[in-house]
Design an enzyme around this catalytic site. Structure first.
Site, short mmCIF file in Angstrom:
data_model
loop_
_atom_site.label_atom_id
_atom_site.label_comp_id
_atom_site.label_asym_id
_atom_site.label_seq_id
_atom_site.Cartn_x
_atom_site.Cartn_y
_atom_site.Cartn_z
N ARG A 50 0.99 -1.15 0.25
CA ARG A 50 -0.10 -0.23 0.07
C ARG A 50 0.68 2.08 -0.45
NH1 ARG A 50 2.29 1.87 3.16
NH2 ARG A 50 2.86 1.23 5.33
N GLU A 87 0.15 9.35 9.14
CA GLU A 87 1.12 8.50 9.60
C GLU A 87 1.65 8.20 11.24
OE1 GLU A 87 2.49 6.60 6.92
OE2 GLU A 87 2.87 7.44 5.79
N ASP A 96 -2.65 5.29 13.04
CA ASP A 96 -2.45 4.05 13.70
C ASP A 96 -2.42 3.77 15.26
OD1 ASP A 96 -0.37 3.35 13.40
OD2 ASP A 96 -1.07 1.44 11.54
N GLY A 116 8.47 1.68 3.59
CA GLY A 116 7.05 2.08 3.55
C GLY A 116 6.05 1.11 2.25
N SER A 136 4.88 -1.15 2.89
CA SER A 136 4.16 -2.66 3.43
C SER A 136 4.16 -3.99 2.96
CB SER A 136 3.00 -1.97 3.81
OG SER A 136 2.03 -2.67 4.58
N ASP A 165 -1.39 -1.84 7.65
CA ASP A 165 -1.21 -1.92 6.49
C ASP A 165 -2.40 -3.40 6.03
OD1 ASP A 165 0.53 0.34 6.65
OD2 ASP A 165 2.56 -1.49 7.33
P1 ADP Z 1 7.88 -2.50 4.51
O1 ADP Z 1 8.12 -1.40 4.43
O2 ADP Z 1 8.24 -3.51 3.33
O3 ADP Z 1 6.98 -3.32 5.58
P2 ADP Z 1 9.34 -4.11 7.12
O4 ADP Z 1 10.60 -3.41 7.55
O5 ADP Z 1 7.99 -3.92 7.24
O6 ADP Z 1 9.37 -3.02 5.67
O7 ADP Z 1 9.60 -5.66 6.50
C1 ADP Z 1 9.68 -5.80 5.48
C2 ADP Z 1 10.73 -7.80 5.39
O8 ADP Z 1 9.65 -8.17 5.14
C3 ADP Z 1 11.74 -7.44 4.76
O9 ADP Z 1 12.88 -7.37 5.18
C4 ADP Z 1 11.50 -9.13 4.28
O10 ADP Z 1 12.45 -9.46 5.39
C5 ADP Z 1 9.79 -9.55 4.01
N1 ADP Z 1 10.33 -9.05 2.56
C6 ADP Z 1 9.15 -8.40 1.75
N2 ADP Z 1 9.25 -8.93 0.74
C7 ADP Z 1 9.33 -10.24 0.81
C8 ADP Z 1 9.36 -11.09 -0.89
N3 ADP Z 1 9.37 -10.75 -1.50
N4 ADP Z 1 10.08 -12.39 -0.17
C9 ADP Z 1 10.76 -12.18 1.44
N5 ADP Z 1 10.25 -11.31 2.34
C10 ADP Z 1 9.73 -9.79 1.75
P1 NG1 Z 2 5.64 0.14 7.62
O1 NG1 Z 2 6.37 1.05 6.67
O2 NG1 Z 2 4.89 -0.86 6.79
O3 NG1 Z 2 6.35 -1.24 7.64
C1 NG1 Z 2 4.34 0.60 9.73
C2 NG1 Z 2 3.40 0.15 10.50
C3 NG1 Z 2 2.23 0.77 9.77
C4 NG1 Z 2 1.62 2.23 10.29
C5 NG1 Z 2 3.40 3.16 9.81
C6 NG1 Z 2 3.46 4.50 9.93
C7 NG1 Z 2 3.16 -2.13 10.94
C8 NG1 Z 2 2.82 -3.95 10.00
N1 NG1 Z 2 2.73 -1.21 9.75
O4 NG1 Z 2 4.13 0.47 8.40
O5 NG1 Z 2 1.12 0.39 11.06
O6 NG1 Z 2 2.40 2.72 11.55
O7 NG1 Z 2 4.73 2.61 9.59
O8 NG1 Z 2 2.26 5.43 9.64
O9 NG1 Z 2 3.99 -2.01 11.80
MG MG Z 3 6.31 -3.24 7.42
#
Ligand code: ADP
Ligand code: NG1
Ligand code: MG
Length: 448
Positions: free
Chosen positions: A35, A41, A44, A137, A139, A184
């Protein structure tokens, strides 16, 4: 944006790759999108509404049940995400050291908890293919958790409503160690093509938001990755906000142990957002609050304070910028309301200017009060603004990752050219900048 032909090819490709890996056809495909959050930001987890839309980029899983009582996970990018296998039960998700498969296990654990006690989950073979840029960022984490939970319910032939699944997935993703809200997971599971959504919490509700017909949203990655569960940034902000909420509650003679979120505090005081901002201003000094000072204000020992407010990620935290963090939360909650009202009213000429102003104000608040930006993101937002955006802001948790800009229809080519030339010095990597429209929510494509 993928047309039907492109989607069909992707589904055929993963089906073939699954057969190559596991020697059989998948029973079904599960899909869950990433998303982009347009505004709202870091509010939530304080109970406030947010306004995201699903991307047309997703996590796709090919899945088949197996009779070996094992969860066998593989990725189409094995060099980054190595194979993993474990029994269907008896494992724990360790906090603070997130590995990709643990997000999948979060989804499976969420499903397990929703089934009657003692249910033995079906073994599954899974091949994962992701299009959502990771740690940026957008998700990718929740797309993976939601896709996994959806797949697990399907594999066990259990149906569940989308709202229940979203709530369950928000809780399940916390096993990875981040104290997230539910934005998310809600948008990934409740999205509908062509609609941004206002997401309300407690109870969870997704309301259509019609974006102005002359608006175009552009996402660009500043190319700094941040894994939220591997760092303390995110949980630190959650803790700082909670300490601030508790201090105000205590000073208002309320039971601060029961009031954990900024919205709950506003509701119990029956204040307007403006009054809350004033209260924040009057209550706190600018300097950060130390543990001794905060504990003293709340009438608890430092040890109790640590026990109540800190967790595995924040145990070394010594200072809390509660004034700045709550100023962001209450002002951002107001901006979401204004953004939705403008979209609803669609006032004509000034609409994009007004929406853009709110987005840029949100960015400044994230940058200055919430301190969840970074130099590269600020530079990117600056370049987007100079390239003709009505507004631009970081999206998602921040400290790296993506920004989203609002531009007018017809300006796409000039805008993209300018951003690519200036920010990426003409070396823009494929997928770093893209136009996006609201994508559809999670779904199962059954092949049975
Ligand atoms: P985001 O902002 O993308 O949600 P997060 O820090 O919350 O970032 O988490 C992202 C984590 O999700 C990655 O470090 C990885 O471990 C996992 N991930 C994301 N995309 C994939 C994928 N295509 N295959 C396997 N794991 C993934
Ligand atoms: P991302 O950046 O996708 O990991 C996180 C939180 C959201 C929200 C935003 C900031 C999780 C799974 N996602 O998102 O709930 O707080 O940051 O607005 O913790
Ligand atoms: Mg995330």
């Amino acid at each position: 944006m993928a047309g039907d032909g492109e989607k069909d090819k992707r589904y055929a490709d993963i089906t073939l790759a699954f057969k190559g890996k596991f020697g059989k056809d998948p029973d079904f495909l599960a899909i869950s999108p990433g998303r982009v959050n347009l505004i709202g930001e870091h509010i939530d987890y304080h109970g406030y509404s947010v306004l995201p839309m699903a991307l047309t980029k997703d996590i796709l899983m090919a899945v088949s049940r197996n009779d070996s009582d094992r969860i066998n996970l593989a990725s189409t990018m094995p060099e980054r995400y190595a194979d993993f296998s474990c029994p269907t039960s008896g494992w724990v998700i360790e906090k603070g050291k997130p590995l990709w498969y643990q997000y999948v296990l979060c989804g499976i654990k969420g499903c397990e908890e929703a089934l009657p006690a003692g249910t033995i989950l079906k073994g599954i073979d899974v091949l994962v293919d992701g299009q959502v840029p990771p740690n940026a960022g957008l998700s990718s984490s929740s797309a993976l958790v939601c896709c996994s939970a959806l797949a697990q319910f399907q594999a066990n032939r259990v149906s569940i409503s989308r709202s229940e699944l979203a709530t369950l997935c928000a809780k399940a993703e916390r096993y990875i160690g981040t104290e997230g809200g539910g934005m998310d997971q809600a948008i990934s599971l409740l999205a509908q093509s062509g609609k941004a959504k206002l997401i309300d919490f407690d109870p969870l509700k997704a309301t259509d938001v019609t974006l102005p017909p002359d608006s175009v949203f552009v996402v660009a990655n500043c190319c700094v990755e941040l894994n939220k569960a591997a760092t303390s940034h995110y949980n630190t902000r959650v803790a700082e906000g909670r300490v601030g909420v508790a201090i105000i509650a205590q000073q208002k003679n309320l039971n601060w142990r029961e009031i954990k979120r900024a919205k709950a505090l506003q509701e119990v005081l029956n204040f307007s957002p403006q009054q809350m901002l004033q209260l924040v201003d009057e209550t706190f000094h600018e300097d950060p609050y130390t543990i001794p000072e905060s504990a003293n204000l709340l009438g608890v020992s430092e040890a109790d304070f640590r026990e109540i407010f800190l967790n595995h990620a924040t145990q070394n935290l010594t200072e809390f910028k509660s004034k700045q963090r709550l100023r962001h939360v209450y002002s951002e909650a107001s901006r979401v309301g204004e953004f939705q009202a403008i979209c609803h009213g669609q006032t004509g000429d000034g609409t994009l200017v007004a929406l853009g102003d709110l987005m840029f104000a949100s960015h400044k608040s994230c940058r200055d009060d919430y301190e969840c930006s970074c130099k590269e993101l600020d530079d990117l937002v600056g370049v987007m603004m100079k390239s003709g955006a009505y507004g631009a802001r970081l999206t998602g948790a921040g400290w790296g990752g993506c920004a989203v800009a609002l531009i007018g229809k017809g300006k796409e080519e000039d805008f993209l050219r300018a951003v690519k030339e200036v920010f990426y010095s003409g070396n823009c990597k494929e997928g770093s900048v893209f136009l996006t429209t609201p994508g559809e929510g999670a779904r199962i494509i059954s092949q049975e």
